[in-house]
Design a protein around this motif. Structure first.
Motif, PDB file in Angstrom:
ATOM      1  N   GLN A 188      -7.480 -11.884  -2.359  1.00 29.11           N
ATOM      2  CA  GLN A 188      -8.295 -11.040  -1.486  1.00 29.11           C
ATOM      3  C   GLN A 188      -8.576 -11.778  -0.167  1.00 29.11           C
ATOM      4  OE1 GLN A 188     -11.659  -9.307  -3.546  1.00 29.11           O
ATOM      5  NE2 GLN A 188     -10.419  -8.705  -5.301  1.00 29.11           N
ATOM      6  N   ASP A 189      -7.494 -11.999   0.588  1.00 29.92           N
ATOM      7  CA  ASP A 189      -7.556 -12.740   1.846  1.00 29.92           C
ATOM      8  C   ASP A 189      -7.742 -11.772   3.013  1.00 29.92           C
ATOM      9  OD1 ASP A 189      -5.141 -11.444   1.863  1.00 29.92           O
ATOM     10  OD2 ASP A 189      -3.910 -13.260   1.853  1.00 29.92           O
ATOM     11  N   ASN A 190      -7.477 -12.259   4.219  1.00 31.33           N
ATOM     12  CA  ASN A 190      -7.663 -11.415   5.407  1.00 31.33           C
ATOM     13  C   ASN A 190      -6.716 -10.212   5.418  1.00 31.33           C
ATOM     14  OD1 ASN A 190      -9.755 -12.912   6.451  1.00 31.33           O
ATOM     15  ND2 ASN A 190      -8.428 -14.252   7.643  1.00 31.33           N
ATOM     16  N   TYR A 191      -5.503 -10.394   4.880  1.00 34.70           N
ATOM     17  CA  TYR A 191      -4.547  -9.285   4.795  1.00 34.70           C
ATOM     18  C   TYR A 191      -5.125  -8.188   3.906  1.00 34.70           C
ATOM     19  CZ  TYR A 191      -0.060  -6.940   3.770  1.00 34.70           C
ATOM     20  OH  TYR A 191       0.953  -6.024   3.610  1.00 34.70           O
ATOM     21  N   LEU A 217       9.141   0.497   1.533  1.00 27.85           N
ATOM     22  CA  LEU A 217       8.601   1.106   0.317  1.00 27.85           C
ATOM     23  C   LEU A 217       9.707   1.379  -0.696  1.00 27.85           C
ATOM     24  CD1 LEU A 217       6.204   2.295  -1.230  1.00 27.85           C
ATOM     25  CD2 LEU A 217       6.611   4.463  -0.044  1.00 27.85           C
ATOM     26  N   ALA A 218      10.841   1.883  -0.236  1.00 27.03           N
ATOM     27  CA  ALA A 218      11.960   2.169  -1.148  1.00 27.03           C
ATOM     28  C   ALA A 218      12.437   0.898  -1.843  1.00 27.03           C
ATOM     29  CB  ALA A 218      13.107   2.816  -0.372  1.00 27.03           C
ATOM     30  N   LEU A 228      -3.831   0.709  -5.903  1.00 25.01           N
ATOM     31  CA  LEU A 228      -3.237  -0.636  -5.852  1.00 25.01           C
ATOM     32  C   LEU A 228      -4.267  -1.678  -5.427  1.00 25.01           C
ATOM     33  CD1 LEU A 228       0.117   0.425  -4.222  1.00 25.01           C
ATOM     34  CD2 LEU A 228      -0.043  -0.808  -6.385  1.00 25.01           C
ATOM     35  N   LEU A 229      -5.061  -1.357  -4.411  1.00 25.82           N
ATOM     36  CA  LEU A 229      -6.043  -2.317  -3.896  1.00 25.82           C
ATOM     37  C   LEU A 229      -7.153  -2.592  -4.901  1.00 25.82           C
ATOM     38  CD1 LEU A 229      -6.260  -1.088  -0.188  1.00 25.82           C
ATOM     39  CD2 LEU A 229      -5.261  -3.236  -1.007  1.00 25.82           C
ATOM     40  N   ALA A 230      -7.350  -1.683  -5.831  1.00 27.32           N
ATOM     41  CA  ALA A 230      -8.398  -1.867  -6.848  1.00 27.32           C
ATOM     42  C   ALA A 230      -8.021  -2.919  -7.883  1.00 27.32           C
ATOM     43  CB  ALA A 230      -8.685  -0.539  -7.539  1.00 27.32           C
ATOM     44  N   ALA A 255       1.791  -5.393  -0.484  1.00 30.99           N
ATOM     45  CA  ALA A 255       2.816  -4.813   0.390  1.00 30.99           C
ATOM     46  C   ALA A 255       2.979  -3.316   0.113  1.00 30.99           C
ATOM     47  CB  ALA A 255       4.149  -5.536   0.191  1.00 30.99           C
ATOM     48  N   LEU A 256       2.939  -2.928  -1.168  1.00 32.04           N
ATOM     49  CA  LEU A 256       3.027  -1.510  -1.519  1.00 32.04           C
ATOM     50  C   LEU A 256       1.831  -0.740  -0.950  1.00 32.04           C
ATOM     51  CD1 LEU A 256       4.226  -1.809  -5.220  1.00 32.04           C
ATOM     52  CD2 LEU A 256       5.389  -0.471  -3.448  1.00 32.04           C
ATOM     53  N   ALA A 257       0.640  -1.326  -1.072  1.00 30.52           N
ATOM     54  CA  ALA A 257      -0.562  -0.677  -0.528  1.00 30.52           C
ATOM     55  C   ALA A 257      -0.441  -0.501   0.979  1.00 30.52           C
ATOM     56  CB  ALA A 257      -1.798  -1.494  -0.875  1.00 30.52           C
ATOM     57  N   ASP A 258       0.090  -1.515   1.648  1.00 32.01           N
ATOM     58  CA  ASP A 258       0.297  -1.446   3.096  1.00 32.01           C
ATOM     59  C   ASP A 258       1.208  -0.267   3.446  1.00 32.01           C
ATOM     60  OD1 ASP A 258       0.580  -1.971   5.799  1.00 32.01           O
ATOM     61  OD2 ASP A 258       1.012  -4.094   5.539  1.00 32.01           O
ATOM     62  N   CYS A 259       2.322  -0.135   2.702  1.00 28.74           N
ATOM     63  CA  CYS A 259       3.249   0.979   2.949  1.00 28.74           C
ATOM     64  C   CYS A 259       2.570   2.322   2.723  1.00 28.74           C
ATOM     65  CB  CYS A 259       4.464   0.856   2.025  1.00 28.74           C
ATOM     66  SG  CYS A 259       5.563  -0.516   2.403  1.00 28.74           S
TER      67      CYS A 259
END
Length: 284
Positions: free
Chosen positions: A179-182, A134-135, A170-172, A153-157
């Protein structure tokens, strides 16, 4: 300078080092103690290699000690610098050079700093180092942070670190083609949290408080329930509505819960800062 990205080139390892350029570019610096200009730039080359953090390997060839290798490369003058990519020389510099000229040459052939940093962050994400990733992601340029793969990646963190509001924002804004499986997996995680955050137990406490808004035990229980599912702003607001008129409400339990949530959020949290200011305005 000890570094996995800096090697002394000799007859035993030079083929292996050149083969390594198939994976990572190799910058060969041909130098000799008798050539002052070629020796003087070595510390700067070493520092530059450290700054690039594995984007290339620096190979130092002492032409006095390794005359045979130097002759195989056809070196005519010192210093000489050559960049090898995929086993082939792709660029070079002859004669004394400022370190900036070497950096300019590297930048023509190597990924940008943002690209290298993003790659490192994604590797950290894969190994579960979400805080460190994230940093790095947040230090990328604004243009890079707008890339869909970086937003994911940011949303994942943020999801992993339980900052659900940031993840949701972020996801919005992920384009349809990403908009894949990840993406779908991250959305599913967020939905699971949101379902837990609005559990039947919380709904029942909300209804009870609406019916009897002066019941301070329900106030405290609802706030702590909100806090457990990261609805911290709502938790603090529920408690603050009581504290603003009675700092000793429920024999100090309301204030204790309020302070515990502030402590859990930490000093750098914007929501906590807002409610600390409100508390100080009453105290002082």
């Amino acid at each position: 300078m000890q570094s996995p990205y800096i090697v002394e080139l000799n007859e035993q390892n030079f083929r292996q080092v050149l083969e390594g350029s198939m994976q990572t570019p190799v910058l060969i610096h041909f130098w000799a103690p008798m050539s002052e200009e070629s020796a003087q730039i070595i510390p700067e080359l070493q520092m530059l290699t450290q700054q690039y953090n594995g984007a290339f390997t620096l190979a130092l060839l002492n032409c006095e000690q390794e005359q045979m290798i130097a002759s195989q490369f056809g070196v005519q003058a010192l210093p000489t610098i050559a960049l090898f990519v995929n086993g082939q020389a792709v660029d070079g510099l002859g004669g004394p050079q400022a370190i900036g000229a070497v950096q300019d040459m590297l930048n023509k052939h190597l990924p940008s700093q943002d690209e290298r940093q993003a790659k490192q962050a994604l590797e950290m994400l894969q190994s579960g180092q979400h805080t460190q990733a994230l940093a790095l992601l947040q230090a990328l340029s604004a243009d890079w942070q707008q890339k869909a793969e970086i937003k994911l990646a940011l949303a994942d963190c943020h999801l992993e670190l339980q900052d659900f509001a940031q993840a949701k924002a972020l996801l919005a804004h992920i384009p349809l083609e990403y908009q894949d499986n990840y993406y779908k997996g991250l959305v599913a995680k967020l939905e699971l949290h949101e379902q837990a955050a609005d559990s039947p137990e919380i709904q029942a406490l909300e209804q009870a408080l609406a019916s009897t808004p002066t019941d301070l035990k329900i106030v405290n229980e609802l706030a702590l329930s909100y806090h457990k599912v990261k609805r911290d702003e709502e938790a603090l607001e529920v408690l603050w509505n009581t504290l603003r008129t009675d700092l000793n409400a429920l024999d100090g339990e309301i204030k204790k819960s309020f302070m515990d949530i502030l402590a859990a959020l930490g000093q750098g949290n914007a929501i906590a800062a807002k409610y600390r200011r409100q508390l100080y305005s009453v105290l002082y």
